[in-house]
Design a protein around this motif. Structure first.
Motif, mmCIF file in Angstrom:
data_model
loop_
_atom_site.group_PDB
_atom_site.id
_atom_site.type_symbol
_atom_site.label_atom_id
_atom_site.label_comp_id
_atom_site.label_asym_id
_atom_site.label_seq_id
_atom_site.Cartn_x
_atom_site.Cartn_y
_atom_site.Cartn_z
ATOM 1 N N ASP A 180 32.107 41.203 42.802
ATOM 2 C CA ASP A 180 32.990 40.882 43.917
ATOM 3 C C ASP A 180 33.085 42.093 44.839
ATOM 4 N N ARG A 211 40.713 33.444 39.532
ATOM 5 C CA ARG A 211 39.727 33.940 40.495
ATOM 6 C C ARG A 211 38.366 34.067 39.836
ATOM 7 N N ASP A 265 37.720 26.793 42.896
ATOM 8 C CA ASP A 265 37.029 25.681 43.557
ATOM 9 C C ASP A 265 37.349 24.350 42.894
ATOM 10 N N THR A 271 41.049 38.883 47.484
ATOM 11 C CA THR A 271 39.877 38.179 46.956
ATOM 12 C C THR A 271 40.243 36.778 46.459
ATOM 13 N N HIS A 287 38.490 33.400 48.103
ATOM 14 C CA HIS A 287 37.800 32.376 47.307
ATOM 15 C C HIS A 287 38.332 30.983 47.640
ATOM 16 N N ARG A 336 36.715 29.973 50.830
ATOM 17 C CA ARG A 336 35.311 29.607 50.642
ATOM 18 C C ARG A 336 35.186 28.151 50.222
#
Length: 362
Positions: A64, A138, A145, A175, A179, A182
């Motif tokens: 990352d 994470r 996701d 971060t 994510h 994203r």
């Protein structure tokens, strides 16, 4: 956690419970009622303690750019060929020492699940089934996701994304948010999303910390002379580049001292988990507690205000490595103050933060 109701109707549908849009054909598929989702997010956990599970987890974590921002051409060969050839063995050993063998999972996963359950119960009491609550990691599973997609499929058109880091830092809060966004970049129909800001100075969070310290001191056979507030470290360069983490940690310590009504050096700030050749913010906890012992402070306590749940950094690093450094330097009693975990006052603090951030949505 609230279970999705796949065939309940949205307000714009013809009648409650039918699951069909107004003027839609009779064969239109049923869709879930519009809801608000809340996602609690923590750092992550390996799926198991064997070499390959640890390697997958560490590779995702250390790849990352928010965590290690060196150029890929320089960092990835070192990471994949040298660091990940050895570090999974050491990390696996550390995790095996704290592993929840009954559930075959890390304590972080166990605690985060219980936090989520209690938050879900609190929100259901306030809002009924209009709000769904879930948790994500994470790194590792359940992935951010998969959780965001699951909530969207269950009808969550608005999602509150809550990184469980009291103090903002780019390698943690940022971060986690990165994510989440994203995932939104890949969705045809994006839910509206809000991210929860740092809560390092929230009165209920500070009071829960203070209460946990008082309880630990009351239970200690020998009263600690010094309380060390140990936060996860970051490179000093991050501070110079504008990351507010170090400043927010210092303020949390001050607010905790004021809430306890203590004077002077009764509580001190230090930073743990340093790695690599760069200069990091300090002092380092492992060195600081040893120095306290050499100065004649034989009884200390350590609290971890930056961690919302006990994990390898607290259960293994603090309670073993840092404890050993203190005792080997001449210390006598070492008291660890557990993270807030699923304490009722911690859950109340999280609920107060969530209620504020849901304003206008429920």
């Amino acid at each position: 956690m609230t279970t999705p109701t796949q065939d309940s109707a949205r307000p714009e549908m013809d009648r409650p419970g039918e699951g069909r849009l107004v003027h839609a054909p009779s064969d239109h598929p049923a869709i879930p009622r519009a809801r608000v989702g809340v996602v609690l997010v923590n750092l992550g956990t390996p799926d198991a303690t064997d070499y390959w599970s640890m390697r997958r987890y560490l590779s995702e974590f250390l790849s990352d750019k928010r965590v290690v921002d060196y150029p890929s051409w320089k960092w990835q060969p070192l990471l994949q060929l040298i660091i990940l050839a050895r570090r999974p063995f050491k990390s696996g050993e550390a995790y095996r020492g704290i592993w929840n063998t009954e559930k075959d999972e890390s304590p972080l996963l166990t605690i985060t699940r219980e936090q989520t359950r209690k938050v879900a119960e609190g929100l259901e009491a306030r809002h009924g089934e209009r709000v769904m609550v879930d948790f994500a990691m994470r790194y590792g599973n359940p992935s951010t996701d998969s959780v965001l997609r699951r909530l969207q499929a269950a009808g969550c058109e608005k999602i509150l994304f809550f990184p469980l880091y009291p103090q903002y830092a780019s390698p943690t809060t940022a971060t986690a948010n990165d994510h989440a966004f994203r995932t939104l970049m890949k969705l045809k129909w994006q839910p509206a999303i809000r991210t929860v800001p740092a809560y390092f100075e929230h009165p209920r969070y500070v009071e829960a910390l203070a209460r946990s310290v008082r309880e630990a001191y009351d239970a200690a056979e020998t009263p600690p002379e010094v309380l060390v507030a140990s936060y996860h470290g970051v490179p000093k360069r991050f501070l110079m580049e504008g990351d507010p983490y170090h400043c927010q940690c210092q303020k949390t310590t001050r607010l905790l001292r004021e809430a306890l009504g203590w004077e002077g050096d009764a509580i001190q700030t230090a930073f743990q988990s340093q790695f690599g050749p760069e200069e990091w913010v300090g002092p380092q906890t492992v060195e600081h507690v040893a120095e306290l012992a050499r100065q004649g402070k034989k009884h200390i306590a350590v609290v971890s205000p930056a961690f919302s749940a006990d994990c390898v950094e607290t259960l293994e690093e603090i309670q073993e490595e840092i404890r050993d450094a203190f005792l080997e330097a001449g210390g006598e009693t070492f008291t660890y103050v557990p993270c807030l975990n699923d304490r009722d006052d911690h859950i109340d603090a999280l609920l107060a933060i969530i209620d504020n951030e849901l304003g206008g949505w429920v």
